[in-house]
Structure formats: C-alpha cells, structure tokens
Write a protein that holds these residues in place. Structure first.
Motif, short mmCIF file in Angstrom:
data_model
loop_
_atom_site.label_atom_id
_atom_site.label_comp_id
_atom_site.label_asym_id
_atom_site.label_seq_id
_atom_site.Cartn_x
_atom_site.Cartn_y
_atom_site.Cartn_z
N ASP A 205 0.86 -1.38 -0.17
CA ASP A 205 -0.05 -0.03 -0.06
C ASP A 205 0.74 1.27 0.01
O ASP A 205 0.32 2.38 -0.45
CB ASP A 205 -0.94 0.02 1.27
CG ASP A 205 -2.07 -0.91 1.11
OD1 ASP A 205 -2.42 -1.40 -0.02
OD2 ASP A 205 -2.96 -1.43 2.18
N GLU A 206 2.05 1.12 0.33
CA GLU A 206 2.95 2.32 0.43
C GLU A 206 3.61 2.51 -0.61
O GLU A 206 4.02 3.81 -0.97
CB GLU A 206 4.13 2.17 1.51
CG GLU A 206 3.68 1.88 3.09
CD GLU A 206 2.82 3.24 3.63
OE1 GLU A 206 2.98 4.17 3.13
OE2 GLU A 206 2.08 2.96 4.38
N PRO A 208 2.59 2.93 -4.34
CA PRO A 208 1.98 3.92 -5.20
C PRO A 208 2.40 5.36 -4.77
O PRO A 208 2.73 6.20 -5.62
CB PRO A 208 0.55 3.70 -4.97
CG PRO A 208 0.09 2.28 -4.79
CD PRO A 208 1.44 1.96 -3.85
N ASP A 209 2.20 5.75 -3.54
CA ASP A 209 2.51 7.10 -3.24
C ASP A 209 4.08 7.41 -3.26
O ASP A 209 4.63 8.27 -3.46
CB ASP A 209 2.17 7.38 -1.71
CG ASP A 209 2.56 8.82 -1.44
OD1 ASP A 209 1.84 9.62 -2.01
OD2 ASP A 209 3.19 9.05 -0.16
N TYR A 210 5.06 6.10 -2.78
CA TYR A 210 6.27 6.28 -3.01
C TYR A 210 7.07 6.57 -4.46
O TYR A 210 7.60 7.45 -4.85
CB TYR A 210 7.10 5.06 -2.52
CG TYR A 210 8.59 5.11 -2.56
CD1 TYR A 210 9.24 5.88 -1.61
CD2 TYR A 210 9.00 4.04 -3.30
CE1 TYR A 210 10.50 5.72 -1.73
CE2 TYR A 210 10.65 4.19 -3.17
CZ TYR A 210 11.21 4.86 -2.50
OH TYR A 210 12.58 4.73 -2.35
N ARG A 212 5.09 7.95 -6.84
CA ARG A 212 4.44 9.36 -7.15
C ARG A 212 5.49 10.02 -6.83
O ARG A 212 5.78 11.06 -7.56
CB ARG A 212 3.05 9.49 -6.66
CG ARG A 212 2.75 10.93 -6.77
CD ARG A 212 1.43 11.22 -6.16
NE ARG A 212 1.79 11.26 -4.61
CZ ARG A 212 2.31 12.00 -4.02
NH1 ARG A 212 2.84 13.12 -4.54
NH2 ARG A 212 2.31 11.86 -2.52
N ARG A 213 5.88 9.98 -5.76
CA ARG A 213 7.05 11.05 -5.20
C ARG A 213 8.43 11.00 -6.20
O ARG A 213 8.82 12.02 -6.40
CB ARG A 213 7.48 10.62 -3.79
CG ARG A 213 6.48 11.14 -3.03
CD ARG A 213 6.48 10.78 -1.51
NE ARG A 213 8.10 10.94 -1.05
CZ ARG A 213 8.78 9.87 -0.16
NH1 ARG A 213 7.98 8.80 0.20
NH2 ARG A 213 9.99 10.35 0.17
N GLU A 216 7.55 12.85 -9.21
CA GLU A 216 7.49 14.05 -9.34
C GLU A 216 8.86 14.86 -9.03
O GLU A 216 9.19 15.64 -9.55
CB GLU A 216 6.91 14.51 -7.93
CG GLU A 216 5.24 14.31 -8.03
CD GLU A 216 4.49 14.63 -6.65
OE1 GLU A 216 5.25 14.79 -5.54
OE2 GLU A 216 3.46 14.66 -6.47
#
Length: 222
Positions: A205-206, A208-210, A212-213, A216
């Motif tokens: 779960d961690e 996708p955000d990782y 995304r960062r 960016e």
C-alpha cells in the motif's frame, strides 16, 4: 535463517546490484492479521531513488479492531472430520490442561494465555499454551508432539485446521496455489513458512505514493 547469514548474503548481493536495503521487524497483528507473529521484512530501493526521496516508508498500522481467532474457526465437527481424514490430532482433552496465572502470562506472544498443558510425562512445557479464542493466535499452525497456539472450542482444546491456518496468515479461502502439487500435510507445512499476507499488503500500500514522489522528483529535475 542460519543465524542471519542468508539475510546478510541477500543484502550484500542487492547492494552490489545498486539497491539499498531497509529492514523492518513487523508484528502481523498490527496489520489486521489474526496472528501475533514478529518477522523481519526487507524491502529494497534503487540507490538513485533512495538518495533522492529516501526509502519506502514503514507500513501504517491497521485502524480497524484486531480480529479474534473465534471469527475464523470452523465448526467442531469439521475439525474432527479433518483429523479423521489426515490422521492428525486436532482435538484435545481439556483435562490435560490447567488454569494459569493470566496476569503473569498474558504477554506471551501478545496473546491472552488461559491454560497450560502437560506432556506425556506430566511435565509442563512452553509448547502447550492455550490462548483465548477472543484474542489473536500465537502461531499460524498447531501440530505435532508439542503443539503451540492452541485455543478453546466448545469445552475442548483444539488445534487449527488447514483452512483456519490459511485464514490466520491471510490467504484467501479460494486460493488454490499449490493445491495440485501438495497434500494437506505438505500444504500446511508450506503455509507455516509464508510471510503474512496482511503485512505484505500493508507494505504494498505504500508503493503507489512512493512511486508518485519519484515521478514528481524526476519531473522537477528534468
């Protein structure tokens, strides 16, 4: 494994390939599992990604009420049927066990210890621990001469069935992985060595955000 030698070899091999390791000791009970099981989980990040945005965050604890073993127990007649089919002992005589000092022992693997058993010679052993079905399991499987993680059902001390052991480690009921290759005993042994699915899900779960960062960061640097 092998006193940490296998882990060291894995980490060194991945470092040589340009990855950075993050080791985390996680208790599956904190991630929505039925079992208390602390294991070492290792994730790897590519060196350039790690240097830019750090490592994958530690997974967040589940916010829902921790489930109880009672929630996944099969009826007693199904337990006896499996015992008859496999030849394994899954139902024990309550008279083999005694009441224990719960205040002293309730921290055993994070479970509520309610009974202590004796072996064939009448000696008390660390293995014969019986836990409340209203709490978590201490292991994902109870079997053999000195079973652990026993619980209570309808006035009997019982060990987990194959289905219950699958549920405790987070394997879906309809999962058929390995069923065409292994019999019940072999499957149970294999399940005993799996990493808890609830923990793996929390780690995943961690991701996708990782990512995304990282995207960016790449966009910012381009």
């Amino acid at each position: 494994l092998q006193g940490g030698i296998a882990q060291d070899l894995l980490v060194r091999a991945m470092m040589e390939l340009g990855y950075v390791a993050k080791e985390m000791k996680l208790d599956s009970r904190n991630y929505g599992s039925y079992e208390h099981r602390v294991r070492l989980y290792t994730v790897f990040a590519r060196l350039d990604v790690h240097n830019a945005i750090g490592h994958l965050p530690r997974p967040k604890h589940a916010t829902a009420r921790a489930p109880a073993v009672r929630d996944i127990m099969v009826p007693l007649d199904e337990r006896r049927a499996e015992a008859s089919r496999t030849g394994e002992e899954l139902v024990f005589d309550l008279s083999q066990f005694r009441t224990v000092n719960v205040e002293r022992d309730d921290s055993y693997n994070g479970c509520e210890l309610i009974l202590q058993g004796r072996d064939a010679q009448g000696q008390e052993g660390w293995q014969w621990k019986v836990h409340s079905p209203d709490k978590g399991a201490s292991t994902q499987r109870s079997q053999g001469i000195n079973p652990t993680g026993l619980t209570l059902q309808e006035g009997h001390v019982v060990a987990h069935t194959l289905l219950e052991s699958r549920r405790i480690v987070g394997i879906p009921d309809d999962a058929d992985v390995g069923r065409d290759l292994l019999d019940d005993k072999e499957m149970r042994s294999a399940q005993g060595g799996v990493m808890n699915v609830c923990v793996l899900g929390a780690i995943a779960d961690e991701i996708p955000d990782y990512l995304r960062r990282w995207d960016e960061h790449v966009l910012k640097m381009s």
